[in-house]
Design a protein around this motif. Structure first.
Motif, PDB file in Angstrom:
ATOM      1  N   ILE A 197       4.448   9.930   8.836  1.00  0.00           N
ATOM      2  CA  ILE A 197       3.363   8.948   8.886  1.00  0.00           C
ATOM      3  C   ILE A 197       2.655   9.032  10.233  1.00  0.00           C
ATOM      4  CG2 ILE A 197       2.810   6.480   8.796  1.00  0.00           C
ATOM      5  CD1 ILE A 197       5.345   6.114   7.077  1.00  0.00           C
ATOM      6  N   ASN A 198       1.309   9.219  10.175  1.00  0.00           N
ATOM      7  CA  ASN A 198       0.531   9.393  11.394  1.00  0.00           C
ATOM      8  C   ASN A 198      -0.725   8.530  11.378  1.00  0.00           C
ATOM      9  OD1 ASN A 198       2.070  11.630  12.690  1.00  0.00           O
ATOM     10  ND2 ASN A 198       1.469  12.727  10.811  1.00  0.00           N
ATOM     11  N   VAL A 229      -4.502   4.618   3.402  1.00  0.00           N
ATOM     12  CA  VAL A 229      -3.665   3.671   2.655  1.00  0.00           C
ATOM     13  C   VAL A 229      -4.443   3.192   1.441  1.00  0.00           C
ATOM     14  CG1 VAL A 229      -2.385   2.972   4.698  1.00  0.00           C
ATOM     15  CG2 VAL A 229      -4.418   1.674   4.034  1.00  0.00           C
ATOM     16  N   VAL A 230      -3.739   3.079   0.300  1.00  0.00           N
ATOM     17  CA  VAL A 230      -4.378   2.604  -0.929  1.00  0.00           C
ATOM     18  C   VAL A 230      -3.550   1.467  -1.506  1.00  0.00           C
ATOM     19  CG1 VAL A 230      -5.485   4.797  -1.483  1.00  0.00           C
ATOM     20  CG2 VAL A 230      -3.190   4.336  -2.339  1.00  0.00           C
ATOM     21  N   LEU A 231      -4.250   0.462  -1.990  1.00  0.00           N
ATOM     22  CA  LEU A 231      -3.589  -0.724  -2.513  1.00  0.00           C
ATOM     23  C   LEU A 231      -2.879  -0.416  -3.826  1.00  0.00           C
ATOM     24  CD1 LEU A 231      -3.194  -3.824  -2.213  1.00  0.00           C
ATOM     25  CD2 LEU A 231      -5.253  -4.104  -3.587  1.00  0.00           C
ATOM     26  N   VAL A 232      -1.634  -0.872  -3.937  1.00  0.00           N
ATOM     27  CA  VAL A 232      -0.889  -0.669  -5.179  1.00  0.00           C
ATOM     28  C   VAL A 232      -0.380  -1.971  -5.791  1.00  0.00           C
ATOM     29  CG1 VAL A 232      -0.181   1.690  -4.656  1.00  0.00           C
ATOM     30  CG2 VAL A 232       1.244  -0.218  -3.879  1.00  0.00           C
ATOM     31  N   ALA A 233      -0.192  -3.015  -4.984  1.00  0.00           N
ATOM     32  CA  ALA A 233       0.327  -4.272  -5.537  1.00  0.00           C
ATOM     33  C   ALA A 233      -0.053  -5.426  -4.626  1.00  0.00           C
ATOM     34  CB  ALA A 233       1.847  -4.201  -5.683  1.00  0.00           C
ATOM     35  N   VAL A 255       2.271  11.688  -0.616  1.00  0.00           N
ATOM     36  CA  VAL A 255       2.650  10.306  -0.308  1.00  0.00           C
ATOM     37  C   VAL A 255       3.716  10.351   0.781  1.00  0.00           C
ATOM     38  CG1 VAL A 255       3.607   8.155  -1.179  1.00  0.00           C
ATOM     39  CG2 VAL A 255       2.154   9.555  -2.661  1.00  0.00           C
ATOM     40  N   VAL A 256       3.372   9.839   1.966  1.00  0.00           N
ATOM     41  CA  VAL A 256       4.295   9.942   3.099  1.00  0.00           C
ATOM     42  C   VAL A 256       5.030   8.637   3.363  1.00  0.00           C
ATOM     43  CG1 VAL A 256       3.006  11.797   4.199  1.00  0.00           C
ATOM     44  CG2 VAL A 256       2.416   9.414   4.729  1.00  0.00           C
ATOM     45  N   GLY A 257       4.668   7.577   2.623  1.00  0.00           N
ATOM     46  CA  GLY A 257       5.373   6.326   2.818  1.00  0.00           C
ATOM     47  C   GLY A 257       4.658   5.161   2.160  1.00  0.00           C
ATOM     48  N   THR A 258       5.184   3.970   2.395  1.00  0.00           N
ATOM     49  CA  THR A 258       4.564   2.744   1.889  1.00  0.00           C
ATOM     50  C   THR A 258       4.502   1.749   3.046  1.00  0.00           C
ATOM     51  OG1 THR A 258       6.686   1.815   1.195  1.00  0.00           O
ATOM     52  CG2 THR A 258       5.445   3.095  -0.443  1.00  0.00           C
ATOM     53  N   LEU A 259       3.691   0.723   2.849  1.00  0.00           N
ATOM     54  CA  LEU A 259       3.645  -0.337   3.855  1.00  0.00           C
ATOM     55  C   LEU A 259       3.404  -1.676   3.179  1.00  0.00           C
ATOM     56  CD1 LEU A 259       0.486  -1.408   4.460  1.00  0.00           C
ATOM     57  CD2 LEU A 259       0.339   0.814   5.568  1.00  0.00           C
ATOM     58  N   PHE A 270       0.832  -1.200   0.000  1.00  0.00           N
ATOM     59  CA  PHE A 270       0.000   0.000   0.000  1.00  0.00           C
ATOM     60  C   PHE A 270       0.866   1.249   0.000  1.00  0.00           C
ATOM     61  CE2 PHE A 270      -2.647  -3.285   1.730  1.00  0.00           C
ATOM     62  CZ  PHE A 270      -3.954  -2.958   1.404  1.00  0.00           C
ATOM     63  N   LYS A 271       0.328   2.307  -0.559  1.00  0.00           N
ATOM     64  CA  LYS A 271       0.908   3.634  -0.365  1.00  0.00           C
ATOM     65  C   LYS A 271       0.179   4.310   0.792  1.00  0.00           C
ATOM     66  CE  LYS A 271       2.509   4.661  -5.060  1.00  0.00           C
ATOM     67  NZ  LYS A 271       2.306   5.508  -6.270  1.00  0.00           N
ATOM     68  N   ILE A 272       0.913   5.135   1.512  1.00  0.00           N
ATOM     69  CA  ILE A 272       0.325   5.874   2.636  1.00  0.00           C
ATOM     70  C   ILE A 272       0.174   7.328   2.200  1.00  0.00           C
ATOM     71  CG2 ILE A 272       0.532   6.476   5.068  1.00  0.00           C
ATOM     72  CD1 ILE A 272       2.543   4.139   5.329  1.00  0.00           C
ATOM     73  N   ILE A 273      -1.057   7.833   2.251  1.00  0.00           N
ATOM     74  CA  ILE A 273      -1.374   9.192   1.798  1.00  0.00           C
ATOM     75  C   ILE A 273      -1.835  10.014   2.990  1.00  0.00           C
ATOM     76  CG2 ILE A 273      -2.621  10.550   0.078  1.00  0.00           C
ATOM     77  CD1 ILE A 273      -0.981   8.239  -1.122  1.00  0.00           C
TER      78      ILE A 273
END
Length: 695
Positions: A632-633, A638-642, A605-609, A581-584
């Motif tokens: 990241i707070n 979070v949005v799915l990317v892969a 975009v503040v990060g990925t998880l 996921f990407k963290i927005i």
């Protein structure tokens, strides 16, 4: 010699008597057959197909070579919907008369009814090669065009028939209906006036005129023609149904109820009358009376899904949870669920068990069956919740096996992710998508009145229990796309959908156009078709699946501990280990300007998880920050990317797309093969069955 002469004379006399006697019997049988044939023709002209068939069968028993009787017998069977039988009668007729164009045309029409379209087309074209002015072949080709949704092609065939016979009743009425269907009402009225000039004394002409004026929205003229139709033919119950529908459209609901009572008195099995009486009562806010009407109607005609849908929508709001009728209504869905189970259709049975529980939450049979499905899907926490609910209904009557199972699962699930992070999943607000459903008109279909409103209500109701979506229907029609767009944007919906339904005698299609509520740009356009039993629920489930396939899987961060975070997505949303996921930043996600998917700025975009452990409602993930600073707070989205490679399907009641709107898991609505239905899932005109009924 005299003795021989006397014997010879006696023999000659005996032979002559036998010949004349045989001739007399043959003549009597021929006269009897002809008399029966004429009587059968008269009955057939009055559309008394059963009685006519009986006489024709007697005719061919007396004279098996009476080819015209075989032909008429086939025609009666065709009009009664006995297509295989009609075909066998035609084969008998062909033994004695192969080159009869009427026979070949009927054969072509039967082929259409049997779905043998190519064979039918060849038959009609062969007839036209031999007889270029044969109008019945043009009618057959017109129907083939309509089965493929080709209005212009059908209209051309009807016009060619009309050129060859300017007063032809079927051609004039078919063209009038076809023009009305395509909203060319002036042209429709011209054809209708021509038909009236020749056939004004026929009840069916006025009945069809009533339908055309109803389509135009001229309810006053439509009512007039419907009343003329029943005056000409007092037992013309289709015209009475049409009159009741028009009265409903005119909001004369008390008159509708009276008319439906008359129809029910004439035929208690008339499901359309029960349905229409109920919606008229509902419009008068007589909710309990409406539910009682539909309940009675469903006891007589349990397969009327439209009536059942209206009953269930009303019952959810107006019938107490402890009403004993809820058990009966739920049992219908339980039986459907068992049928799906027998076909190993997981999604179908799940849908039916959920419908049963919505109607009767305390139904332990449905809840236990639903719980077992959850367990098979690996949803052990949800399975335990269902068993605990069953226990709470009546702890004293709970079986020992269920009590033991509850105790075992409570021990097994004592260290879930939710408990580890001290989160109560029941109270999580997972709503991520807000969708509005609209319909353009409140016109009646040729069967169930107010079909468009019912379809829109059903389209939102089918999302009941889908936690991540909130779908609402506006109960009044919108006049235009712009009104729907304005309404959706003003109320901050993410998407809005305009739906329209099309109903035949034994099929239904649903058209769905999905728009971005922020930009008004079309995002998706689909048509869904089903026939046979459970066709409405099948279409609705396909619609729901299609919408969810366009929605991005998105959630939010619930808690954080160093580089580990907890998000509000889990296996119930088809999430598993290694999903990325990407963290927005909170509040920075919007729908994409065109198509489906999401839009965000790179700076947001503040990060990925990456999911490290997936629970049922929540999951743990390891985060990676973007840039030098850690931004990241909790509550960031979070949005799915892969996703990792996987070949198993998941639940079909959750969003199912990545950040770009691409479907991530293939979820079939049922295990049926849809190849034959795909061919039919075109813009099949609602008037097709009506056109086929004109003889």
């Amino acid at each position: 010699m005299n003795k021989i002469s006397r014997k010879l004379k006696a023999g000659i006399i005996s032979t002559i008597f036998f010949v004349f006697s045989s001739y007399s019997i043959f003549a009597q049988d021929s006269q009897s057959a002809l008399s029966l044939y004429n009587k059968a023709v008269s009955l057939e002209q009055d559309e008394q197909w059963y009685e006519a068939s009986q006489y024709y069968m007697e005719v061919v028993r007396i004279n098996p070579a009476f080819s015209d009787a075989w032909l008429h017998l086939a025609d009666c069977s065709y009009k009664l919907g006995e297509f295989d039988l009609a075909f066998s009668y035609l084969e008998s007729a062909e033994k004695y008369e192969k080159n009869n164009s009427s026979l070949q045309n009927l054969k072509g029409m039967i082929c259409i009814s049997l779905g043998r379209f190519d064979e039918a087309k060849n038959i009609f074209n062969e007839v036209l090669k031999k007889y270029p002015n044969d109008i019945d072949s043009h009618f057959g080709l017109a129907e083939l065009e309509l089965f493929e949704g080709k209005y212009s092609g059908a209209e051309k065939q009807y016009e060619m028939a009309l050129k060859r016979q300017g007063s032809n009743r079927k051609a004039l009425l078919s063209l009038a209906l076809l023009c009305a269907q395509t909203e060319r009402y002036s042209l429709a009225e011209n054809y209708l006036k021509r038909a009236m000039s020749y056939y004004s004394g026929e009840s069916e002409v006025h009945y069809l005129a009533s339908i055309i004026y109803m389509m135009k929205g001229d309810y006053s003229t439509a009512e007039k023609h419907a009343r003329i139709a029943v005056e000409i033919k007092t037992d013309y119950y289709k015209a009475y149904e049409q009159l009741a529908t028009i009265l409903y459209l005119e909001n004369r609901n008390e008159d509708v109820i009276d008319m439906c009572d008359y129809l029910i008195y004439q035929n208690r099995s008339n499901s359309l009358a029960w349905y229409l009486k109920g919606i008229a009562q509902e419009k008068l806010s007589k909710h309990e009376e409406a539910v009682a009407t539909w309940n009675t109607g469903l006891n007589i005609q349990p397969q009327d899904e439209f009536m059942r849908m209206m009953l269930e929508l009303s019952a959810k709001e107006n019938v107490p949870l402890d009403d004993s009728r809820r058990t009966v209504w739920a049992n219908y869905h339980l039986e459907n669920a068992r049928q799906y189970d027998s076909r190993f259709d997981k999604s179908g049975s799940l849908y039916e068990y959920q419908k049963a529980l919505i109607l009767n939450p305390s139904n332990t049979t449905a809840r236990l069956a639903y719980a077992n499905i959850l367990e098979l899907n690996g949803m052990h926490e949800h399975y335990l919740d269902q068993l605990q609910f069953i226990k709470s209904l009546d702890e004293e009557k709970i079986s020992t096996s269920i009590s033991d199972t509850i105790e075992a699962y409570e021990n097994l699930l004592s260290d879930t992710l939710a408990k580890k992070w001290n989160i109560e999943p029941f109270y999580l607000d997972k709503t991520r998508w807000n969708i509005a459903v609209f319909y353009m008109t409140s016109d009646a279909s040729f069967r169930h009145a107010d079909l468009q409103r019912l379809a829109a209500l059903a389209c939102s109701d089918v999302f009941t229990g889908v936690a991540i979506t909130s779908v609402k229907t506006q109960v009044t029609p919108v006049k235009s796309f712009s009104e729907a767009f304005q309404n959706a944007r003003k109320n901050s919906f993410d998407y809005f959908i305009i739906v329209s339904a099309n109903e035949g005698d034994d099929d239904i299609s649903l058209s769905s156009v999905m728009y971005n509520a922020r930009s008004g740009v079309e995002a998706d356009n689909k048509k869904f078709y089903a026939t046979g039993n459970n066709r409405l629920s099948t279409v609705l489930r396909r619609f729901r699946n299609s919408v969810l396939e366009n929605l991005t899987v998105r959630g939010k961060i619930l808690a954080r501990n160093g580089k580990t975070v907890l998000i509000d997505l889990g296996r119930s949303e088809n999430i598993s280990e290694d999903f990325e996921f990407k963290i927005i930043r909170k509040g920075k996600l919007t729908t994409a300007d065109s198509g489906t998917g999401l839009f965000y700025k790179d700076d947001d975009v503040v990060g990925t998880l990456k999911i490290s452990k997936a629970g049922e409602e929540v999951s743990e993930a390891l985060i990676t920050k973007s840039g030098f600073y850690d931004r990241i707070n909790v509550d960031d989205e979070v949005v799915l990317v892969a996703i990792p490679e996987k070949d198993d399907s998941g639940m079909d009641t959750v969003p199912n797309a990545d950040e770009n709107g691409n479907t991530i898991v293939e979820n079939n609505v049922s295990g049926e093969e849809f190849i034959s239905e795909i061919r039919k899932a075109v813009d099949r005109p609602a008037i097709l069955d009506l056109l086929r009924s004109i003889f």
